[in-house]
Design a protein around this motif. Structure first.
Motif, PDB file in Angstrom:
ATOM      1  N   PRO A   1       6.428  -6.682   7.401  1.00 30.68           N
ATOM      2  CA  PRO A   1       5.550  -5.556   7.055  1.00 30.68           C
ATOM      3  C   PRO A   1       4.389  -6.020   6.182  1.00 30.68           C
ATOM      4  O   PRO A   1       4.581  -6.787   5.238  1.00 30.68           O
ATOM      5  CB  PRO A   1       6.477  -4.607   6.292  1.00 30.68           C
ATOM      6  CG  PRO A   1       7.851  -4.934   6.776  1.00 30.68           C
ATOM      7  CD  PRO A   1       7.840  -6.411   7.040  1.00 30.68           C
TER       8      PRO A   1
ATOM      9  N   GLU B   1       3.782   0.241   6.904  1.00 26.91           N
ATOM     10  CA  GLU B   1       4.779  -0.541   7.632  1.00 26.91           C
ATOM     11  C   GLU B   1       6.049  -0.757   6.809  1.00 26.91           C
ATOM     12  O   GLU B   1       7.142  -0.892   7.369  1.00 26.91           O
ATOM     13  CB  GLU B   1       4.180  -1.884   8.051  1.00 26.91           C
ATOM     14  CG  GLU B   1       3.083  -1.748   9.099  1.00 26.91           C
ATOM     15  CD  GLU B   1       2.458  -3.071   9.495  1.00 26.91           C
ATOM     16  OE1 GLU B   1       1.607  -3.065  10.411  1.00 26.91           O
ATOM     17  OE2 GLU B   1       2.817  -4.108   8.895  1.00 26.91           O
ATOM     18  N   MET B   2       5.913  -0.801   5.487  1.00 26.80           N
ATOM     19  CA  MET B   2       7.066  -1.024   4.617  1.00 26.80           C
ATOM     20  C   MET B   2       7.850   0.260   4.362  1.00 26.80           C
ATOM     21  O   MET B   2       9.024   0.199   3.970  1.00 26.80           O
ATOM     22  CB  MET B   2       6.588  -1.614   3.286  1.00 26.80           C
ATOM     23  CG  MET B   2       7.687  -2.160   2.398  1.00 26.80           C
ATOM     24  SD  MET B   2       8.543  -3.578   3.145  1.00 26.80           S
ATOM     25  CE  MET B   2       9.841  -3.849   1.924  1.00 26.80           C
TER      26      MET B   2
ATOM     27  N   VAL C   1      11.405   0.732   5.753  1.00 29.42           N
ATOM     28  CA  VAL C   1      12.343  -0.175   5.086  1.00 29.42           C
ATOM     29  C   VAL C   1      12.765   0.402   3.744  1.00 29.42           C
ATOM     30  O   VAL C   1      13.960   0.434   3.398  1.00 29.42           O
ATOM     31  CB  VAL C   1      11.710  -1.568   4.899  1.00 29.42           C
ATOM     32  CG1 VAL C   1      12.639  -2.488   4.118  1.00 29.42           C
ATOM     33  CG2 VAL C   1      11.370  -2.187   6.245  1.00 29.42           C
TER      34      VAL C   1
ATOM     35  N   ILE D   1       9.550  -7.156  -4.164  1.00 31.19           N
ATOM     36  CA  ILE D   1      10.023  -5.786  -3.903  1.00 31.19           C
ATOM     37  C   ILE D   1      10.757  -5.193  -5.107  1.00 31.19           C
ATOM     38  O   ILE D   1      10.798  -3.965  -5.256  1.00 31.19           O
ATOM     39  CB  ILE D   1      10.900  -5.704  -2.647  1.00 31.19           C
ATOM     40  CG1 ILE D   1      12.103  -6.642  -2.737  1.00 31.19           C
ATOM     41  CG2 ILE D   1      10.092  -5.999  -1.407  1.00 31.19           C
ATOM     42  CD1 ILE D   1      13.044  -6.515  -1.544  1.00 31.19           C
TER      43      ILE D   1
ATOM     44  N   ARG E   1       1.679  -0.631   3.208  1.00 33.97           N
ATOM     45  CA  ARG E   1       2.600   0.385   2.696  1.00 33.97           C
ATOM     46  C   ARG E   1       3.198   1.186   3.844  1.00 33.97           C
ATOM     47  O   ARG E   1       4.393   1.503   3.832  1.00 33.97           O
ATOM     48  CB  ARG E   1       1.856   1.317   1.731  1.00 33.97           C
ATOM     49  CG  ARG E   1       2.754   2.380   1.106  1.00 33.97           C
ATOM     50  CD  ARG E   1       1.978   3.355   0.236  1.00 33.97           C
ATOM     51  NE  ARG E   1       2.856   4.319  -0.385  1.00 33.97           N
ATOM     52  CZ  ARG E   1       3.332   5.400   0.221  1.00 33.97           C
ATOM     53  NH1 ARG E   1       3.002   5.649   1.475  1.00 33.97           N
ATOM     54  NH2 ARG E   1       4.143   6.244  -0.421  1.00 33.97           N
TER      55      ARG E   1
END
Length: 260
Positions: free
Chosen positions: A229, A234-235, A238, A59, A232
């Motif tokens: 996730p 789903e992330m 966050v 990340i 993209r």
């Protein structure tokens, strides 16, 4: 302001801790200063720190040092992996390991030795500069940490004092049934991530979490399942939460909102 970047030696030797440094700063004058944010990662039941360390490397959050802690106890019966529970129990409905197995011992260790002892006292971070992300049982532990730190009788330690963390992201887990709900609501902002029709993060579990925390946001995948996730889309919730809550010396991202 933080005085030093944490290293594994700042934490108790009985804990398995990895530290993923922040990406290099584009400003040379700030490259030697400790990153203004800490993200504490707690893996799920039966996992190890290794997979979450890979997540930390992937990340690459700007101006954020990521600290990954391995579960405080190994699973018995040669099952492999580690857990955060006071005990190991099985869900009578599914036969699977139960996430909600009491978190008293791990919460004490994470609050006293990791957050207050290492990050606040040794490294100079304030509570508002520390965020926790946990998956499954690690998410329950993250929520338990935030509540414990916010209790008035546990305050006045170092420069952290009493107060809220930067935030908690719990993926696939609500505030545990085994946790206390007595007292004022905690002001640490919380993001709950779960699959569509999640059994663990049910409507009742969300209500229970909102009994403990004042600011709770819920984001559900379009798919079933409470895994990490995997796209993209789903992330995105966050990353938006990170953008709102993480501090920056390079300037405040457009659209960011400070919640004190």
């Amino acid at each position: 302001m933080p005085t030093k970047t944490p290293t594994p030696s700042d934490f108790p030797s009985e804990l398995t801790v990895t530290v993923t440094p922040a990406p290099p700063s584009p400003s040379p004058s700030k490259s030697t200063s400790p990153a203004p944010n800490i993200l504490l990662l707690l893996h799920g039941l039966g996992d190890t720190a290794t997979s979450f360390t890979k997540f930390a490397e992937a990340i690459r959050l700007p101006e954020t040092t990521i600290v990954t802690v391995q579960g405080t106890a190994p699973l018995p019966f040669d099952l492999g992996g580690f857990h955060w529970g006071d005990d190991v129990s099985f869900d009578s409905a599914t036969g699977a390991l139960d996430m909600d197995a009491g978190l008293t011992r791990s919460t004490k260790t994470l609050v006293s030795d990791v957050v207050r002892g290492a990050l606040v006292q040794k490294c100079g971070y304030a509570l508002r500069e520390i965020m926790v992300l946990g998956f499954g049982q690690g998410g329950m532990a993250a929520l338990a940490i935030a509540r414990e730190i916010g209790l008035k009788e546990n305050g006045n330690v170092g420069n952290g004092g009493i107060g809220a963390l930067s935030g908690v992201i719990s993926i696939g887990a609500p505030y545990p049934l085994s946790g206390s709900r007595v007292g004022d609501k905690n002001r640490t902002p919380v993001l709950l991530i779960a699959g569509r029709d999640s059994v663990a993060v049910s409507d009742e579990a969300v209500r229970r979490t909102k009994q403990v925390f004042e600011f709770v946001e819920v984001s559900r995948y379009a798919r079933r399942g409470d895994g990490m996730p995997s796209s993209r889309e789903e992330m995105l919730p966050v990353m938006q939460f990170f953008a709102r809550r993480l501090r920056s010396r390079q300037g405040v991202p457009e659209g960011s909102v400070e919640i004190s």
